[in-house]
Design an enzyme around this catalytic site. Structure first.
Site, mmCIF file in Angstrom:
data_model
loop_
_atom_site.group_PDB
_atom_site.id
_atom_site.type_symbol
_atom_site.label_atom_id
_atom_site.label_comp_id
_atom_site.label_asym_id
_atom_site.label_seq_id
_atom_site.Cartn_x
_atom_site.Cartn_y
_atom_site.Cartn_z
ATOM 1 N N GLU A 249 167.583 67.173 35.167
ATOM 2 C CA GLU A 249 166.070 67.616 35.211
ATOM 3 C C GLU A 249 165.183 66.905 34.165
ATOM 4 O O GLU A 249 163.928 66.817 34.513
ATOM 5 C CB GLU A 249 166.321 69.155 34.963
ATOM 6 C CG GLU A 249 164.862 69.920 35.249
ATOM 7 C CD GLU A 249 165.019 71.373 35.842
ATOM 8 O OE1 GLU A 249 166.282 71.712 36.017
ATOM 9 O OE2 GLU A 249 164.084 71.941 35.652
ATOM 10 N N ASP B 255 169.658 77.538 31.424
ATOM 11 C CA ASP B 255 169.938 77.632 32.741
ATOM 12 C C ASP B 255 170.950 77.170 33.246
ATOM 13 O O ASP B 255 171.805 77.904 33.947
ATOM 14 C CB ASP B 255 168.569 77.418 33.505
ATOM 15 C CG ASP B 255 167.452 77.959 32.788
ATOM 16 O OD1 ASP B 255 167.266 78.943 32.043
ATOM 17 O OD2 ASP B 255 166.232 77.534 33.266
ATOM 18 N N SER C 213 165.664 80.640 37.694
ATOM 19 C CA SER C 213 166.321 79.321 37.652
ATOM 20 C C SER C 213 167.144 78.983 39.215
ATOM 21 O O SER C 213 168.344 78.594 39.021
ATOM 22 C CB SER C 213 167.561 79.360 36.651
ATOM 23 O OG SER C 213 167.247 79.473 35.442
ATOM 24 N N SER C 214 166.268 78.759 40.215
ATOM 25 C CA SER C 214 166.722 78.152 41.362
ATOM 26 C C SER C 214 166.996 76.883 41.334
ATOM 27 O O SER C 214 167.955 76.288 41.560
ATOM 28 C CB SER C 214 165.693 78.515 42.292
ATOM 29 O OG SER C 214 164.507 77.876 41.806
ATOM 30 N N SER C 215 166.312 76.193 40.136
ATOM 31 C CA SER C 215 166.733 74.859 40.082
ATOM 32 C C SER C 215 168.043 74.458 39.327
ATOM 33 O O SER C 215 168.806 73.693 39.986
ATOM 34 C CB SER C 215 165.618 73.995 39.250
ATOM 35 O OG SER C 215 164.419 74.441 39.410
HETATM 36 C C1 GLA Z 1 163.089 77.503 31.499
HETATM 37 C C2 GLA Z 1 163.703 76.252 31.201
HETATM 38 C C3 GLA Z 1 164.664 76.763 30.114
HETATM 39 C C4 GLA Z 1 164.380 77.734 28.928
HETATM 40 C C5 GLA Z 1 163.322 78.600 29.537
HETATM 41 C C6 GLA Z 1 162.618 79.465 28.616
HETATM 42 O O1 GLA Z 1 163.927 78.326 32.279
HETATM 43 O O2 GLA Z 1 164.621 75.769 32.014
HETATM 44 O O3 GLA Z 1 165.489 75.629 29.509
HETATM 45 O O4 GLA Z 1 163.502 76.639 27.864
HETATM 46 O O5 GLA Z 1 162.278 78.194 30.518
HETATM 47 O O6 GLA Z 1 163.369 80.240 27.850
#
Ligand code: GLA
Length: 391
Positions: free
Chosen positions: A165, A177, A131-133
């Protein structure tokens, strides 16, 4: 990361800011995350259980008198500019989309922003499912709101970042995230109900560790596979409605109901749905067993989650399957699974504290032997969500 360790990048980013913009900033921080369990359930109104990482994105910011945003990324060594009064409609496939998209959506939500100068730095591994974004979005939102003298409301801001996003970047992600990056609690995973947007802390036992192994296979989210999975889930809901009545999302379907309606679905859609409805049940089982100290049962739920992602949702890849399956066989490892959106990235394992070093070595050596590649392995000590970095 302790406050002392964090003060090193904080000083570097503050110095960079002062030399570029000639004044002192305030520094916002938002973490990446590892998801313990609950993959692709978030956009099905379901349950997830992520923890915020120590790896984080810092955004140094100070307001300007006009409505311009000037952003410099130390990570990319690139600068971008943006006018809040004439924003482009959509992103341009650039790292700055995450910052500007958040600014656009904050304004659309009725929050009036001041122009600002910003410097960005991160140690969240990019494109690795950590989750860098979201860390960039949430830290940018925190910085922009702080520079504008507006309050940072964690859940509301997480939703705005998700919209950025979805609508500005074009990735139809769920809320997980951004939520955990905004709301994470040190020492805890968060059980998030993605329908009510309520969460509760789930303590990670002090004698257990979350071991993360990065396969260094880069995922490509926007590459269409993620959005295709989401469409299959929506198709499932559409086809199940005539059978099951007014369901809104796969959250409303039990594994037994899905099985009873199997003939209403094409085989592929059925398998996609089966992953989601069984995964929701596994998240709640993992929460229950973690709280009860039944780590073996929690590990079984994690292993079953991996198999479901591999066989039903088809979002793993051989390198990540290898790392998860290798970990599952190591003594002192309770369970292991891919974490994040999929198609590469990391595994997360629940490990007995005393077995961590041995498990890490086994993973690194095994991965090098099988694929000739380096796996980066680290222990996640769950950190707090977004906030100002203390001076
Ligand atoms: C990405 C998305 C999240 C989630 C995951 C899978 O990280 O940003 O919202 O759907 O994939 O669990």
């Amino acid at each position: 990361m302790t406050t002392t360790e964090m003060s090193v990048p904080r000083r570097r980013i503050a110095d960079e800011f002062a030399s570029r913009f000639g004044r002192a900033p305030r520094v916002s921080r938002a973490p990446g995350r590892v998801n313990v369990i609950g993959e692709h359930t978030d956009y099905n109104d379901g349950f997830v259980m992520p923890a915020a990482l120590e790896f984080a994105t810092l955004v140094a910011a100070a307001p300007r008198a006009d409505r311009r945003l000037n952003v410099y990324s130390m990570t990319m060594d690139e600068a971008r500019e943006f006018d809040l009064d004439s924003p482009p409609e959509r992103g341009r496939h650039d790292w700055s989309d995450y910052v500007f998209g958040v600014a656009v959506m904050l304004e659309r939500s009725g929050r009036r922003l001041k122009g600002a100068d910003l410097v960005v730095w991160t140690d969240v591994p990019l494109g690795s499912g950590l989750s860098s974004s979201a860390a960039l979005e949430v830290s940018a939102a925190h910085a922009l709101l702080t520079a504008s003298g507006a309050p940072f409301e964690p859940v509301a801001t997480a939703k705005i970042c998700q919209e950025a996003e979805n609508e500005y970047v074009g990735m139809r992600c769920g809320i997980m995230d951004q939520y955990v990056s905004a709301c994470g609690a040190a020492g805890n995973a968060l059980l998030i109900d993605c329908r009510s947007l309520e969460s509760r802390n789930v303590p990670i036992d002090p004698n257990r560790r979350l071991l993360v192994a990065n396969s260094n296979v880069k995922h490509q989210h926007a590459g269409g596979e993620y959005n295709a999975r989401r469409e299959a889930c929506e198709e499932g809901v559409r086809l199940l409605k005539p059978r099951l009545g007014p369901i809104k999302a796969l959250r409303d379907v039990t594994p037994a109901e899905l099985d009873a309606s199997r003939d209403a679905l094409p085989e592929l859609v059925y398998r996609r749905c089966r992953h989601i409805v069984t995964e929701n049940a596994r998240v709640l089982e993992a929460e229950r067993t973690l709280r009860a100290g039944d780590f073996a049962a929690c590990g079984q739920a994690m292993n079953a989650s991996h198999a479901s992602m591999r066989d039903d949702f088809e979002i793993t890849c051989p390198e990540v399957d290898f790392l998860a399956e290798l970990a599952q066989g190591i003594e002192g490892v309770y369970g292991s699974r891919m974490t994040g959106g999929g198609f590469g990235g990391c595994t997360v394992s629940l490990v007995e504290a005393a077995a961590v070093d041995r498990a890490a070595r086994t993973l690194v050596d095994g991965y090098r032997g099988a694929y000739g590649r380096v796996a980066d392995v680290f222990v996640c000590s769950p950190s707090a969500g977004a906030g100002l970095v203390p001076l």
